[in-house]
Enzyme design. Structure first.
Site, short mmCIF file in Angstrom:
data_model
loop_
_atom_site.label_atom_id
_atom_site.label_comp_id
_atom_site.label_asym_id
_atom_site.label_seq_id
_atom_site.Cartn_x
_atom_site.Cartn_y
_atom_site.Cartn_z
CD GLU A 57 -23.95 12.10 63.22
OE1 GLU A 57 -24.34 11.00 63.24
OE2 GLU A 57 -23.24 12.35 62.36
CG ASP A 82 -30.11 16.63 60.11
OD1 ASP A 82 -28.73 16.79 60.05
OD2 ASP A 82 -31.12 17.44 59.34
CG ASP A 131 -25.58 24.32 58.12
OD1 ASP A 131 -24.97 23.94 57.21
OD2 ASP A 131 -26.81 23.83 58.59
CG ASP A 167 -15.42 22.56 56.42
OD1 ASP A 167 -16.22 23.39 57.05
OD2 ASP A 167 -15.87 22.26 55.00
CE1 TYR A 209 -20.60 20.99 53.95
CE2 TYR A 209 -18.48 20.68 55.23
CZ TYR A 209 -19.21 21.57 54.45
OH TYR A 209 -19.06 22.97 54.35
CD GLU A 210 -13.56 14.48 57.34
OE1 GLU A 210 -14.37 14.29 58.41
OE2 GLU A 210 -12.29 14.44 57.40
C1 LIG Z 1 -23.53 20.96 56.70
S1 LIG Z 1 -24.76 19.62 56.99
C2 LIG Z 1 -23.83 18.52 57.74
C3 LIG Z 1 -24.38 17.16 57.63
C4 LIG Z 1 -23.24 15.89 58.51
N1 LIG Z 1 -23.07 16.20 59.71
C5 LIG Z 1 -22.38 15.86 57.63
O1 LIG Z 1 -21.22 16.15 57.93
O2 LIG Z 1 -22.28 15.46 56.20
C6 LIG Z 1 -25.51 20.26 58.52
C7 LIG Z 1 -26.81 19.61 59.09
O3 LIG Z 1 -27.34 20.24 60.01
C8 LIG Z 1 -28.59 20.15 59.93
N2 LIG Z 1 -29.25 21.15 60.98
C9 LIG Z 1 -28.61 22.55 60.87
N3 LIG Z 1 -29.43 23.05 61.96
C10 LIG Z 1 -30.30 22.32 62.57
C11 LIG Z 1 -31.09 22.28 63.85
N4 LIG Z 1 -31.30 23.67 64.43
N5 LIG Z 1 -31.63 21.27 64.15
C12 LIG Z 1 -31.53 19.99 63.37
N6 LIG Z 1 -30.60 19.89 62.58
C13 LIG Z 1 -30.05 20.81 62.00
C14 LIG Z 1 -29.02 20.18 58.53
O4 LIG Z 1 -30.47 19.73 58.32
C15 LIG Z 1 -27.88 19.52 57.87
O5 LIG Z 1 -28.30 18.24 57.67
#
Ligand SMILES: C[S@@+](CC[C@H](N)C(=O)[O-])C[C@H]1O[C@@H](n2cnc3c(N)ncnc32)[C@H](O)[C@@H]1O
Length: 227
Positions: A57, A82, A131, A167, A209-210
């Site tokens: 994941e 993450d 993101d 989304d 997030y969702e």
């Molecule tokens: C919008 S959040 C979504 C988190 C989770 N998947 C959710 O749906 O609640 C995006 C996550 O991606 C992680 N992230 C973004 N770019 C990353 C990278 N290059 N390597 C590791 N983690 C990353 C951020 O730390 C963050 O926790």
């Protein structure tokens, strides 16, 4: 940094189901004893003690998919990844509390994963709500960009499956285009997942997030493709 975050970082260091990398230039994994561990090519043998498929994941945040999938699919192994340790802490604590043996967490930048996984060591990848990087100038940072697909190809089995939940219209369209232009095979795409998606109990897992619907989106989208 807040006290809560600091406490979680500290606690994570001694969690037996968390492996952390602290260096971009000299990537290495540190375990709960503070020792460097060589897990590349060794995840089955050293961590899971079986030959079940390994599913990642990516951008796991609090790790809802890692925990949820590990509960539902006990014949597979799961690794939540993450860069943000205070988020991973939540999922890792749940894994410990529930004595789940087929899931662990890895704190690392996704860009560094070829240092930690060997050729064809991973079977499948889930990417829930990464993101979207709305600006075109940052499209390379999207986790379904050609740049990242080339990274995944270094350790995912040939034709390994990638699942994206998002989304974002921008990320949805971008991913469809990337699949078409980069030799991947589109297996499923749903603009409005909960209206049209095929039966897959894993799609019912909701990340933070969702659940909070932080962007106020009216539809959640899903794409499944093979590399
Ligand atoms: C919008 S959040 C979504 C988190 C989770 N998947 C959710 O749906 O609640 C995006 C996550 O991606 C992680 N992230 C973004 N770019 C990353 C990278 N290059 N390597 C590791 N983690 C990353 C951020 O730390 C963050 O926790």
């Amino acid at each position: 940094m807040s006290k809560g975050k600091l406490a979680k970082f500290e606690a994570m260091k001694s969690m037996s189901n968390v492996f952390q990398n602290f260096s971009w230039h000299e990537p290495q994994l540190i375990n709960h004893l503070g020792n460097e561990v060589q897990l590349k090519g060794q995840w089955h043998e050293q961590i899971f003690g079986n030959n079940h498929p390994i599913v990642l994941e990516l951008a796991c945040g609090y790790g809802e998919y890692t925990v949820g999938m590990a509960q539902k699919r006990t014949d597979q192994n799961f690794i939540g990844i993450d860069i943000k340790g205070n988020r991973i802490y939540t999922g890792a604590q749940q894994i410990l509390d529930q004595r789940i043996s087929n899931a662990v967490f890895l704190r690392s930048s996704i860009e560094l994963l070829p240092h930690f996984f060997d050729t064809a060591e991973v079977n499948e990848i889930w990417i829930p709500f990464p993101d979207p990087f709305r600006r075109d100038s940052k499209s390379n940072r999207r986790l379904t960009s050609p740049y990242f697909l080339d990274i995944y190809r270094q350790f995912v089995v040939p034709n390994g499956i990638i699942h994206l939940k998002t989304d974002s219209d921008i990320l949805y369209e971008f991913t469809l285009q990337t699949i078409a232009e980069n030799g991947c095979t589109l297996l499923e795409s749903h603009y409005d997942l909960y209206q049209t998606a095929a039966d897959n109990e894993l799609l019912d897992i909701k990340t933070r997030y969702e659940r909070l619907n932080l962007s106020g989106a009216s539809t959640f989208k899903y794409i499944k493709f093979s590399l």
